[in-house]
Structure formats: structure tokens, C-alpha cells
Write an enzyme that holds these catalytic residues in place. Structure first.
Site, PDB file in Angstrom:
ATOM      1  N   GLY A 240       0.643  -1.116   0.112  1.00 12.23           N
ATOM      2  CA  GLY A 240       0.147   0.001  -0.051  1.00 12.23           C
ATOM      3  C   GLY A 240       0.664   1.282   0.029  1.00 12.23           C
ATOM      4  O   GLY A 240       0.278   2.302  -0.134  1.00 12.23           O
ATOM      5  N   PRO A 276       4.626  -5.377  -0.632  1.00 14.49           N
ATOM      6  CA  PRO A 276       4.783  -4.374  -1.562  1.00 14.49           C
ATOM      7  C   PRO A 276       4.602  -4.515  -2.906  1.00 14.49           C
ATOM      8  O   PRO A 276       5.150  -5.481  -3.556  1.00 14.49           O
ATOM      9  CB  PRO A 276       6.021  -3.937  -1.120  1.00 14.49           C
ATOM     10  CG  PRO A 276       6.921  -4.925  -0.965  1.00 14.49           C
ATOM     11  CD  PRO A 276       5.968  -6.056  -0.370  1.00 14.49           C
ATOM     12  N   ARG A 278       3.352  -1.307  -5.780  1.00  8.56           N
ATOM     13  CA  ARG A 278       3.749  -0.049  -6.344  1.00  8.56           C
ATOM     14  C   ARG A 278       5.052   0.602  -5.952  1.00  8.56           C
ATOM     15  O   ARG A 278       5.873   0.875  -6.795  1.00  8.56           O
ATOM     16  CB  ARG A 278       2.615   0.669  -5.966  1.00  8.56           C
ATOM     17  CG  ARG A 278       2.430   2.185  -6.763  1.00  8.56           C
ATOM     18  CD  ARG A 278       1.597   3.203  -6.163  1.00  8.56           C
ATOM     19  NE  ARG A 278       0.217   2.539  -6.135  1.00  8.56           N
ATOM     20  CZ  ARG A 278      -0.787   2.565  -6.794  1.00  8.56           C
ATOM     21  NH1 ARG A 278      -0.626   2.987  -8.384  1.00  8.56           N
ATOM     22  NH2 ARG A 278      -1.966   1.875  -6.576  1.00  8.56           N
ATOM     23  N   ARG A 314      -4.934   3.644 -15.741  1.00  8.59           N
ATOM     24  CA  ARG A 314      -5.139   4.313 -14.524  1.00  8.59           C
ATOM     25  C   ARG A 314      -5.758   5.611 -14.641  1.00  8.59           C
ATOM     26  O   ARG A 314      -6.576   6.121 -13.702  1.00  8.59           O
ATOM     27  CB  ARG A 314      -3.748   4.425 -13.786  1.00  8.59           C
ATOM     28  CG  ARG A 314      -2.935   2.984 -13.237  1.00  8.59           C
ATOM     29  CD  ARG A 314      -1.753   3.002 -12.566  1.00  8.59           C
ATOM     30  NE  ARG A 314      -2.393   3.761 -11.338  1.00  8.59           N
ATOM     31  CZ  ARG A 314      -1.896   4.907 -10.888  1.00  8.59           C
ATOM     32  NH1 ARG A 314      -1.188   5.801 -11.774  1.00  8.59           N
ATOM     33  NH2 ARG A 314      -2.119   5.299  -9.690  1.00  8.59           N
ATOM     34  N   CYS A 343     -11.923   5.417 -28.791  1.00 11.86           N
ATOM     35  CA  CYS A 343     -13.187   6.344 -28.980  1.00 11.86           C
ATOM     36  C   CYS A 343     -14.197   6.325 -27.711  1.00 11.86           C
ATOM     37  O   CYS A 343     -15.309   5.650 -27.711  1.00 11.86           O
ATOM     38  CB  CYS A 343     -14.192   5.552 -30.104  1.00 11.86           C
ATOM     39  SG  CYS A 343     -13.202   5.776 -31.653  1.00 11.86           S
ATOM     40  N   GLU A 344     -13.612   7.046 -26.902  1.00 12.74           N
ATOM     41  CA  GLU A 344     -14.233   7.407 -25.482  1.00 12.74           C
ATOM     42  C   GLU A 344     -13.555   8.616 -25.076  1.00 12.74           C
ATOM     43  O   GLU A 344     -12.329   8.687 -25.016  1.00 12.74           O
ATOM     44  CB  GLU A 344     -14.022   6.200 -24.296  1.00 12.74           C
ATOM     45  CG  GLU A 344     -14.583   5.036 -24.491  1.00 12.74           C
ATOM     46  CD  GLU A 344     -14.784   4.290 -23.408  1.00 12.74           C
ATOM     47  OE1 GLU A 344     -15.031   4.650 -22.171  1.00 12.74           O
ATOM     48  OE2 GLU A 344     -15.070   2.865 -23.316  1.00 12.74           O
TER      49      GLU A 344
HETATM   50  C1  LIG Z   1      -2.714  -4.906  -4.349  1.00  9.95           C
HETATM   51  C2  LIG Z   1      -2.184  -5.679  -3.253  1.00  9.95           C
HETATM   52  C3  LIG Z   1      -1.081  -5.300  -2.620  1.00  9.95           C
HETATM   53  C4  LIG Z   1      -0.033  -4.404  -3.138  1.00  9.95           C
HETATM   54  O1  LIG Z   1      -0.385  -2.947  -2.977  1.00  9.95           O
HETATM   55  P1  LIG Z   1       0.528  -1.704  -3.420  1.00  9.95           P
HETATM   56  O2  LIG Z   1      -0.180  -0.739  -3.146  1.00  9.95           O
HETATM   57  O3  LIG Z   1       0.874  -2.221  -5.013  1.00  9.95           O
HETATM   58  O4  LIG Z   1       1.796  -1.883  -2.810  1.00  9.95           O
HETATM   59  C5  LIG Z   1      -0.679  -6.038  -1.464  1.00  9.95           C
HETATM   60  N1  LIG Z   1      -1.519  -6.884  -0.874  1.00  9.95           N
HETATM   61  C6  LIG Z   1      -2.491  -7.308  -1.601  1.00  9.95           C
HETATM   62  C7  LIG Z   1      -3.563  -8.443  -0.744  1.00  9.95           C
HETATM   63  C8  LIG Z   1      -3.023  -6.398  -2.456  1.00  9.95           C
HETATM   64  O5  LIG Z   1      -4.307  -6.666  -3.066  1.00  9.95           O
END
Ligand SMILES: *Cc1c(COP(=O)(O)O)cnc(C)c1O
Length: 419
Positions: A240, A276, A278, A314, A343-344
Site C-alpha cells: 500500500g 509491497p 507499487r 489508471r 473512442c471514449e
Molecule cells: C494490491 C495488493 C497489494 C499491493 O499493493 P501496493 O499498493 O501495490 O503496494 C498487496 N497485498 C494485497 C492483498 C493486494 O491486493
């Protein structure tokens, strides 16, 4: 820090000028930097140096490319997978089954069985019936599944609603108040070794506060489960951590995150697991694109690029911001909306933004596209599936081919009973 830099006025990925990749592979194309990926993996692992027992599983949904996964496997990373397909990818990339964690709210019985057959390290159970099914399947195979119960701590992650996962109304995990009773019942089942709990409250978090609040709640739950006689050896803290998409963004660093985790969990005496995504892959990639046309608009001109929402979803999906830079900037700026050919009206990367001045035929790059980029690509509008390139110093390889619209069409058929 990343390895996409201007040299002699031309944007490079490590030692490769991006125009070379555009020339040889064509656009649009994702370009990843191995050195950046390794650096991010290292920085995150270093940030956890004060955590005595830990396991890091890259959330491969954010970038499941085999070349990328192999780089991370060599850095000692395992994988957090959310489908049987991802599980097979992690293994194909050389990650050990033992190092694979299986998350996801809708695992099928076939996927649970696959995880057991492959001998993965941990199942993150999302609700009681899934645990019961896993127990039955494990007993049938005369094996034991190592598992944790995913709880929903009911905190507001302060991120986009579509990527917030830890509020009571979200589909993930069991309510933290209901967790002790469910844990009791699952622990009594054969074929299941319930060893801890998991949480993941959302993605692109730009403050540590919701994470800290959620971890504190889980810490109280661990104490409660132990008081009830359970042996709790593992806590999975999910992923996250956010990344900077705009130059002025200032999300918490891995070091700040690691210090907070060490402080909050110091008395837990468990193996901490991390997922992790992102923060490892986001800044390791760009989407390289060519400007097709510049078209006058009522408010500002439209820069029409050859990448579209099917290649990078995204912005259309979450109103996400990706920096857009010219590969050969002149120093001049323009205000424009950046759009793709689909086409959106949703196929818009930026509205009335001040950007490097570009003209038809120029190359440009969307930055911070290494996570949730190619993995979400589709062939909408019968466009080709976007290719991916991995750069390593002065060499690069196409780690995913462009899949032509014709190849996709070849998998379709017209029933002979029409006409
Ligand atoms: C998507 C997800 C992650 C990774 O989230 P990031 O924001 O990319 O770090 C980790 N654990 C679970 C269960 C997820 O669904």
C-alpha cells in the site's frame, strides 16, 4: 531515484536512448529499468533492517512480467499472488513455492488445490467458507495448508475509493470484531495450520497514519488470539505504500514506513510479512509513446498520442496522474489535453495541463508507469497488446512481445450456423 535521465537533451533509460527503442520496437511500449527496480527492492528491504523476522512478497499483480519477476527473485523477493495464473508466473520466474503468499477474495477451489499441489508458503483466507473449503481440499490431499486470516480493520486509507480495501464496507477480509470467533473455528479444522492474521488496507497511501492505526488494531487482535490459546507466529501487513506521481508529491519513504512498523510491532514476536507492489515497481517504468497529431480544441489543443486507455488504464480508471515529458524537450511549454485514439472521452491522460511543447511525430513518455500499467492493458478498440522492454545498462530485451490485433482475432471464430 530512478535511472530515466536526460543525456544531451534526450531521455534515456539507463544507457539506452528512448528513440532507439521507439525505432526498433515501435510505440507505444513500456520500458523498465533493471537498475531502478533493483534499487527500489534494496531500499525497501533496507528499510526493514530493524525487523528481526520478516518475509517480503512482491505483489505481482502490479507488474507480473516474467523478466521483472526474475530480477526481484534474485533480490530475494517472494510473491503475493491473487490468482492461479499469477501463482504459475511466480514459479516460472524462479520464485520458491515456499515464498509465495496467495491472497484474493475470490479464489476458486481449483486455485486452492493448485496452491496446495505447488506447496506454496501461505494462504491468506478471506472468510470462513474459504477456510472450510481449503481444509477439505487439504485433507483430501493428505497435506496441511499454512494459513492466516485476513481481517478488515475498518480504517479509511485516505486513498482513491476504488483502491481502498480496509473499510468495513469493502469486500476484503472479515470484520476485526468477528475475527476471534472465526479464527477459533478455523483453527479446529483438520488440514489447516492457522498461524496468524493478515491485512491490506489499500493502495497508493500517502500517509502512514491509517497504516499505523490499522496495525495497532491488529496488534490488539494478536494479543486477544494469544490469550485465547492460539499460537500466532505470522502477521502479514500487506502493501500500500504510495509513490510520487507528481513532482511535488511527498509520500512517506520506505525508511519512515520501516521505522513506524518497527515501533508499532516491537513486542509482537512474529514473522512480519510484507506485500509491497507499487513502491517497488512504480518508478521503474515509463510508457513511451509517439505524438500522432496536435488538434485544436475549444479550451486547449489536444495532443493525440498513440498510447491509449487500453495501454495505461489508471487515468481513465482512477483519474490518476502520470507525468508526461517530451523525449527531446525544447524548453518551450504548452497547455494541452493529452488523449489517446480510443473512442471514449475517458481516454484522456491529462486535461489542460502545462506540458513540454510537442508536435506530431515527437516522442514522449508517461512517467511512473511500472506498476498497474502493462498488467492492466487490454485490446479494446482492437488495438494490439502493448509490449514491454527491460533495459540493463547498455542492453535491452523485449520481455513481452506486442500481440497484434490479428493474433487476438485468430482466436475467434464465426459459427458456421450463422447464414
Ligand atoms: C494490491 C495488493 C497489494 C499491493 O499493493 P501496493 O499498493 O501495490 O503496494 C498487496 N497485498 C494485497 C492483498 C493486494 O491486493
Amino acid at each position: 531515484m530512478d535511472h530515466f535521465e536526460y543525456r544531451d537533451g534526450v531521455l534515456h533509460a539507463e544507457d539506452i536512448p528512448l528513440p532507439q527503442i521507439a525505432e526498433e520496437i515501435g510505440t507505444p511500449v513500456y520500458v523498465y529499468s533493471r537498475a531502478t527496480l533493483e534499487r527500489h527492492a534494496q531500499v525497501f528491504a533496507d528499510a526493514l533492517k530493524d525487523i528481526p523476522k520478516k518475509h517480503i512478497a512482491f505483489a505481482i499483480k502490479c507488474n507480473p512480467n516474467l523478466g521483472v519477476l526474475r530480477v526481484l527473485a534474485r533480490q530475494g523477493y517472494g510473491a503475493d499472488v491473487v490468482s492461479g495464473g499469477e501463482l504459475e508466473r511466480a514459479l516460472a520466474a524462479g520464485m520458491a513455492a515456499e515464498d509465495i503468499v496467495f491472497s484474493g477474495v475470490g479464489k476458486t477451489r481449483a486455485e486452492l488445490a493448485l496452491g496446495l499441489d505447488r506447496g506454496i508458503g501461505q494462504f491468506n483466507i478471506e472468510h470462513e467458507p474459504e477456510g472450510v473449503a481449503l481444509s477439505e481440499i487439504a485433507v483430501g490431499k493428505e497435506t496441511t495448508a499454512r494459513a492466516v486470516l485476513r481481517v478488515n480493520p475498518d480504517v479509511d486509507a485516505g486513498t482513491h475509493a476504488k483502491i481502498s480495501t480496509g473499510k468495513a464496507e469493502n469486500k476484503f477480509g472479515v470484520g476485526i470484531d468477528a475475527a476471534p470467533a472465526i479464527f477459533d473455528r478455523l483453527s479446529a479444522l483438520p488440514g489447516l495450520k492457522m498461524r496468524g492474521v493478515a491485512l491490506h488496507i489499500g493502495s497508493q497511501l500517502t500517509s502512514l497514519d491509517p497504516l499505523e492505526a490499522a496495525f495497532a488494531r491488529v496488534g490488539r487482535l494478536v494479543a486477544e488470539l494469544r490469550a485465547a490459546g492460539h499460537s500466532i507466529t505470522h502477521v502479514d501487513l500487506g502493501g500500500g505504500l504510495g509513490v510520487p506521481y507528481r513532482p511535488e508529491d511527498n509520500p512517506p519513504t520506505p525508511a519512515e514506513y520501516g521505522a513506524m512498523v518497527a515501533r508499532v510491532t516491537k513486542d509482537w514476536d512474529v514473522t512480519l510479512m510484507f506485500e509491497p507492489g507499487r513502491v517497488i515497481a512504480g518508478n521503474t517504468g515509463v510508457l513511451l509513446t509517439e505524438v500522432l497529431w496536435v488538434k485544436p480544441g475549444a479550451v486547449s489543443p489536444f495532443v493525440i498520442v498513440d498510447a491509449a486507455m487500453n495501454d495505461l488504464a489508471r487515468p481513465a480508471l482512477y483519474d490518476a496522474y502520470h507525468d508526461f515529458v517530451a523525449v527531446r524537450p525544447t524548453g518551450e511549454k504548452m497547455t494541452a489535453s493529452i488523449v489517446g485514439p480510443v473512442c471514449e472521452t475517458g481516454d484522456t491522460f491529462a486535461r489542460d495541463r502545462v506540458i513540454d511543447k510537442v508536435a506530431a511525430g515527437d516522442l514522449a513518455a508517461f512517467r511512473t508507469a511500472g506498476a498497474y500499467g502493462a498488467t492492466m492493458a487490454s485490446t479494446y478498440n482492437s488495438r494490439s497488446l502493448v509490449p514491454e522492454v527491460l533495459v540493463d545498462g547498455d542492453r535491452y530485451v523485449t520481455v513481452a512481445d506486442r500481440i497484434a490485433a490479428g493474433t487476438i482475432m485468430a482466436a475467434e471464430r464465426v459459427p458456421d450456423w450463422i447464414d
